[in-house]
Design an enzyme around this catalytic site. Structure first.
Site, PDB file in Angstrom:
ATOM      1  N   LYS A 182      20.709  14.815  22.856  1.00 32.33           N
ATOM      2  CA  LYS A 182      20.104  14.304  21.622  1.00 32.33           C
ATOM      3  C   LYS A 182      20.384  12.806  21.552  1.00 32.33           C
ATOM      4  CE  LYS A 182      21.281  13.346  17.472  1.00 32.33           C
ATOM      5  NZ  LYS A 182      20.409  12.188  17.202  1.00 32.33           N
ATOM      6  N   GLY A 213      15.976  14.160  17.042  1.00 34.49           N
ATOM      7  CA  GLY A 213      16.210  14.511  15.642  1.00 34.49           C
ATOM      8  C   GLY A 213      17.456  13.849  15.084  1.00 34.49           C
ATOM      9  N   GLY A 215      21.358  13.557  13.405  1.00 31.93           N
ATOM     10  CA  GLY A 215      22.683  14.072  13.732  1.00 31.93           C
ATOM     11  C   GLY A 215      23.022  15.306  12.918  1.00 31.93           C
ATOM     12  N   VAL A 218      20.083  18.287  14.413  1.00 28.90           N
ATOM     13  CA  VAL A 218      20.103  18.577  15.861  1.00 28.90           C
ATOM     14  C   VAL A 218      21.506  18.361  16.444  1.00 28.90           C
ATOM     15  CG1 VAL A 218      19.149  17.915  18.106  1.00 28.90           C
ATOM     16  CG2 VAL A 218      17.663  18.065  16.103  1.00 28.90           C
ATOM     17  N   GLY A 219      22.168  17.271  16.024  1.00 36.64           N
ATOM     18  CA  GLY A 219      23.521  16.997  16.543  1.00 36.64           C
ATOM     19  C   GLY A 219      24.474  18.137  16.214  1.00 36.64           C
ATOM     20  N   GLU A 257      33.784   9.567  22.362  1.00 35.18           N
ATOM     21  CA  GLU A 257      33.851   8.116  22.605  1.00 35.18           C
ATOM     22  C   GLU A 257      33.470   7.455  21.282  1.00 35.18           C
ATOM     23  OE1 GLU A 257      34.676   6.726  25.494  1.00 35.18           O
ATOM     24  OE2 GLU A 257      34.720   8.586  26.641  1.00 35.18           O
ATOM     25  N   CYS A 291      30.988  -1.237  21.029  1.00 32.47           N
ATOM     26  CA  CYS A 291      32.238  -0.584  20.620  1.00 32.47           C
ATOM     27  C   CYS A 291      33.456  -1.344  21.115  1.00 32.47           C
ATOM     28  CB  CYS A 291      32.259   0.848  21.134  1.00 32.47           C
ATOM     29  SG  CYS A 291      31.865   0.948  22.885  1.00 32.47           S
ATOM     30  N   GLU A 391      35.691  -1.492  11.595  1.00 26.84           N
ATOM     31  CA  GLU A 391      34.675  -1.821  12.600  1.00 26.84           C
ATOM     32  C   GLU A 391      33.427  -2.295  11.871  1.00 26.84           C
ATOM     33  OE1 GLU A 391      32.569   1.344  14.757  1.00 26.84           O
ATOM     34  OE2 GLU A 391      33.063   0.285  16.605  1.00 26.84           O
TER      35      GLU A 391
HETATM   36  P1  NAD Z   1      26.579   7.401  14.699  1.00 27.62           P
HETATM   37  O1  NAD Z   1      27.881   8.103  14.691  1.00 27.62           O
HETATM   38  O2  NAD Z   1      25.888   7.167  13.426  1.00 27.62           O
HETATM   39  O3  NAD Z   1      25.516   8.207  15.587  1.00 27.62           O
HETATM   40  C1  NAD Z   1      25.752   8.497  16.956  1.00 27.62           C
HETATM   41  C2  NAD Z   1      24.978   9.732  17.327  1.00 27.62           C
HETATM   42  O4  NAD Z   1      25.532  10.834  16.637  1.00 27.62           O
HETATM   43  C3  NAD Z   1      23.503   9.684  16.933  1.00 27.62           C
HETATM   44  O5  NAD Z   1      22.734  10.357  17.894  1.00 27.62           O
HETATM   45  C4  NAD Z   1      23.488  10.447  15.610  1.00 27.62           C
HETATM   46  O6  NAD Z   1      22.257  11.028  15.311  1.00 27.62           O
HETATM   47  C5  NAD Z   1      24.551  11.502  15.885  1.00 27.62           C
HETATM   48  N1  NAD Z   1      25.201  12.058  14.713  1.00 27.62           N
HETATM   49  C6  NAD Z   1      25.410  11.475  13.516  1.00 27.62           C
HETATM   50  N2  NAD Z   1      26.029  12.339  12.684  1.00 27.62           N
HETATM   51  C7  NAD Z   1      26.220  13.484  13.380  1.00 27.62           C
HETATM   52  C8  NAD Z   1      26.797  14.748  13.064  1.00 27.62           C
HETATM   53  N3  NAD Z   1      27.277  15.023  11.859  1.00 27.62           N
HETATM   54  N4  NAD Z   1      26.834  15.696  14.026  1.00 27.62           N
HETATM   55  C9  NAD Z   1      26.348  15.439  15.267  1.00 27.62           C
HETATM   56  N5  NAD Z   1      25.764  14.273  15.608  1.00 27.62           N
HETATM   57  C10 NAD Z   1      25.719  13.302  14.677  1.00 27.62           C
HETATM   58  O7  NAD Z   1      26.805   6.051  15.523  1.00 27.62           O
HETATM   59  P2  NAD Z   1      25.763   4.874  15.791  1.00 27.62           P
HETATM   60  O8  NAD Z   1      25.641   4.103  14.516  1.00 27.62           O
HETATM   61  O9  NAD Z   1      24.548   5.414  16.454  1.00 27.62           O
HETATM   62  O10 NAD Z   1      26.553   4.022  16.887  1.00 27.62           O
HETATM   63  C11 NAD Z   1      27.526   3.108  16.567  1.00 27.62           C
HETATM   64  C12 NAD Z   1      28.911   3.698  16.729  1.00 27.62           C
HETATM   65  O11 NAD Z   1      29.084   4.194  18.054  1.00 27.62           O
HETATM   66  C13 NAD Z   1      30.005   2.675  16.535  1.00 27.62           C
HETATM   67  O12 NAD Z   1      31.046   3.215  15.766  1.00 27.62           O
HETATM   68  C14 NAD Z   1      30.477   2.399  17.960  1.00 27.62           C
HETATM   69  O13 NAD Z   1      31.791   1.914  18.065  1.00 27.62           O
HETATM   70  C15 NAD Z   1      30.317   3.733  18.591  1.00 27.62           C
HETATM   71  N6  NAD Z   1      30.230   3.604  20.053  1.00 27.62           N
HETATM   72  C16 NAD Z   1      31.314   3.960  20.822  1.00 27.62           C
HETATM   73  C17 NAD Z   1      31.263   3.807  22.200  1.00 27.62           C
HETATM   74  C18 NAD Z   1      32.435   4.171  23.078  1.00 27.62           C
HETATM   75  O14 NAD Z   1      32.284   4.185  24.298  1.00 27.62           O
HETATM   76  N7  NAD Z   1      33.600   4.481  22.534  1.00 27.62           N
HETATM   77  C19 NAD Z   1      30.110   3.287  22.795  1.00 27.62           C
HETATM   78  C20 NAD Z   1      29.035   2.935  21.977  1.00 27.62           C
HETATM   79  C21 NAD Z   1      29.102   3.097  20.603  1.00 27.62           C
END
Ligand code: NAD
Length: 483
Positions: A182, A213, A215, A218-219, A257, A291, A391
């Site tokens: 996803k 979809g 999070g 679908v997540g 991650e 990140c 962050e």
């Molecule tokens: P996010 O957590 O909003 O979303 C990430 C993914 O998770 C998306 O596909 C989203 O749809 C899904 N998601 C959201 N809520 C969910 C839930 N309840 N259940 C399952 N899936 C869910 O993050 P973002 O805004 O897309 O990305 C930014 C974040 O990602 C920052 O905090 C950044 O530090 C982190 N990040 C970490 C790394 C790493 O390697 N540690 C790399 C890149 C980004």
């Protein structure tokens, strides 16, 4: 800062039409989807299907059915297919760069180099790891074998939309697993091209599946699914906690991650010009939406004012504006929601008494539309203040004075995160500090990113690793056969 003209044209960019990819077929979706918005223009450039738990069921069924054959194919066959995936991505590099610029606003030169360029390097490294991997070893009267874990659920963020997909899907497939992905609903277009490339490379039906979809729907359906043996999640710490909680009921493996708040420690003997140039470039990389970005710069108190002056000069060379222009260093943030969030942090920094050096709230001059913020630097920042602790995920650098190595290490480690850190200074001195830092990676004097080295976090930055042998092993089970 010299903003260039606002706006951007996704008109010439051919954009894929997002659709689920299940069991080797594109699945047409009826009805209304979620809008994909070009953050430079505010223009709706695509509609992404709002997948359901039933779509996830179908994808998991396909992945489970494909697992029996795929998990027993020769490694050489899987490697050959992943090489073709890398070639397919390279062939479409220019198109991928344009698509990623349209979906997240990354400057085109950075999209070409990093977003569309690095995935092929990551695949080559993953192939080397798989080739060199010791799949079986003798320990006393036991043979220890490593086996694929099963169906892997992969959930990825928008900030490096193709790289994050490749980082999970390719090692998982090389290890013999099948995958349900996803991608972020903010940036689904590059993932769609990835699906096309895997099909053209000859990856068999059901081995790789994609469900679009949100999070929440679908997540969470992926995290909850009893047919999924492992969920690999990259995203915010808040969502990662939710994924772990939802996944707990099925005791599946969860690899997280998550977020970061990396510090660059400038040691007293460091070359200040180099530290400033590397430090600022890293803090603002991908518009600060990385990140591992070094968003805290720790400088010896006696060098603070000199460093701040150098930062001011270095910042003046950055160009903010239309991400389709070659000369642009910083485009808009990936979405209007992200712009508002980052802007609030900038206002909070001012309200909390940090010294504004460059930037500030509101859009840059001449960029009245689009998700733009002013790239910002704060000096004399209190390490306990909000902008030093949370962050921000935008181009906001905080400069924090320190006195002595112990205080530098203490401030660096005084965070719930532990993803990444950096040190500028004499090699031995830097190495001694690196060993005291509680983070998954420490970069000394701008050391190159190494795709063969593991990447991942301590503390609330996560519990898994990507890349290298450690990243590969995330996707394997261990069996002891004793005679
Ligand atoms: P996010 O957590 O909003 O979303 C990430 C993914 O998770 C998306 O596909 C989203 O749809 C899904 N998601 C959201 N809520 C969910 C839930 N309840 N259940 C399952 N899936 C869910 O993050 P973002 O805004 O897309 O990305 C930014 C974040 O990602 C920052 O905090 C950044 O530090 C982190 N990040 C970490 C790394 C790493 O390697 N540690 C790399 C890149 C980004």
């Amino acid at each position: 800062m010299s903003p260039t003209a606002s706006g951007n044209s996704s008109a010439q960019t051919h954009l894929p039409v997002p659709a689920h990819w299940i069991d080797g077929h594109s699945v047409p979706v009826e009805g209304h989807g979620l809008a994909v918005v070009n953050p430079a223009t505010g223009e709706v450039i695509a509609s992404v299907p709002e997948g359901t738990a039933e779509d996830v069921d179908r994808a998991v069924d396909a992945a489970a059915a494909a697992f029996a054959d795929w998990s027993t194919t020769d490694l050489a066959h899987r490697i050959a297919l992943m090489r073709r995936v890398a070639e397919g991505l390279q062939t479409r590099q220019e198109e991928l760069a344009a698509v990623i610029t349209a979906e997240i606003g990354a400057p085109i030169s950075f999209s070409r180099l990093a977003h569309a360029g690095f995935p092929a390097e990551a695949i080559a490294a993953a192939i080397t790891v798989a080739e060199e991997y010791v799949w079986s070893e003798e320990v006393g009267n036991s043979t220890i074998v490593r086996e694929p874990i099963g169906v892997v659920g992969a959930i990825t963020p928008w900030n490096f939309p193709l790289q994050q997909v490749v980082n999970k899907v390719v090692p998982a497939l090389l290890a013999g697993n099948t995958v349900v992905l996803k991608p972020s609903e903010v940036s689904p277009l590059s993932a769609q091209i990835f699906a096309e490339v895997t099909a053209q490379a000859g990856v068999p039906a059901g081995v790789f599946n994609l469900v679009h979809g949100t999070g929440a729907v679908v997540g969470e359906a992926i995290a909850r699914h009893s047919g999924i043996a492992m969920v690999s999640f990259t995203g915010s710490t808040m969502a990662g906690k939710r994924v772990a909680a939802v996944a707990a009921d099925t005791v599946k493996r969860v690899s997280l991650e998550l977020g970061g708040k990396a510090a660059l420690v400038v040691l007293p003997e460091a070359d200040l010009d180099e530290a400033v140039s590397q430090g600022l470039a890293n803090a603002w990389v991908n518009g600060g939406q990385a990140c591992g970005a070094w968003t805290r710069m720790l400088v010896p108190a006696e060098a603070h004012d000199r460093v701040v002056e150098k930062l001011r000069e270095a910042a003046a060379a950055y160009t903010t504006g239309d991400p389709t222009r070659e000369e642009t260093d910083l485009g808009p943030l990936a979405s209007e929601a992200q712009r508002r969030r980052v802007n609030e942090y900038i206002e909070k920094g001012i309200a909390d008494g940090a010294t504004l050096v460059v930037g500030g709230p509101d859009r840059p001059e001449g960029l009245e539309t689009g998700a733009y913020v002013k790239p910002t630097i704060f000096a004399d920042v209190d390490p306990d203040s909000t902008i030093a602790r949370e962050e921000i995920f935008g181009p906001v650098l905080t400069v924090i004075p320190y006195t002595g190595d112990d205080q530098a290490v203490a401030i660096t480690n005084d965070t719930v995160y532990g993803l990444s850190a950096a040190i500028a200074g004499d090699g031995d001195h830097a190495l001694a500090l690196a060993r005291q830092i509680r983070a998954g990676q420490v970069i000394i004097n701008g050391g190159q990113y190494n795709f063969m080295a593991p990447w991942g976090g301590y503390k609330q930055s996560g519990n898994g690793r990507e890349n290298g042998r450690a990243g590969f092993e995330e996707y394997l089970e261990t069996k002891a056969i004793s005679v």
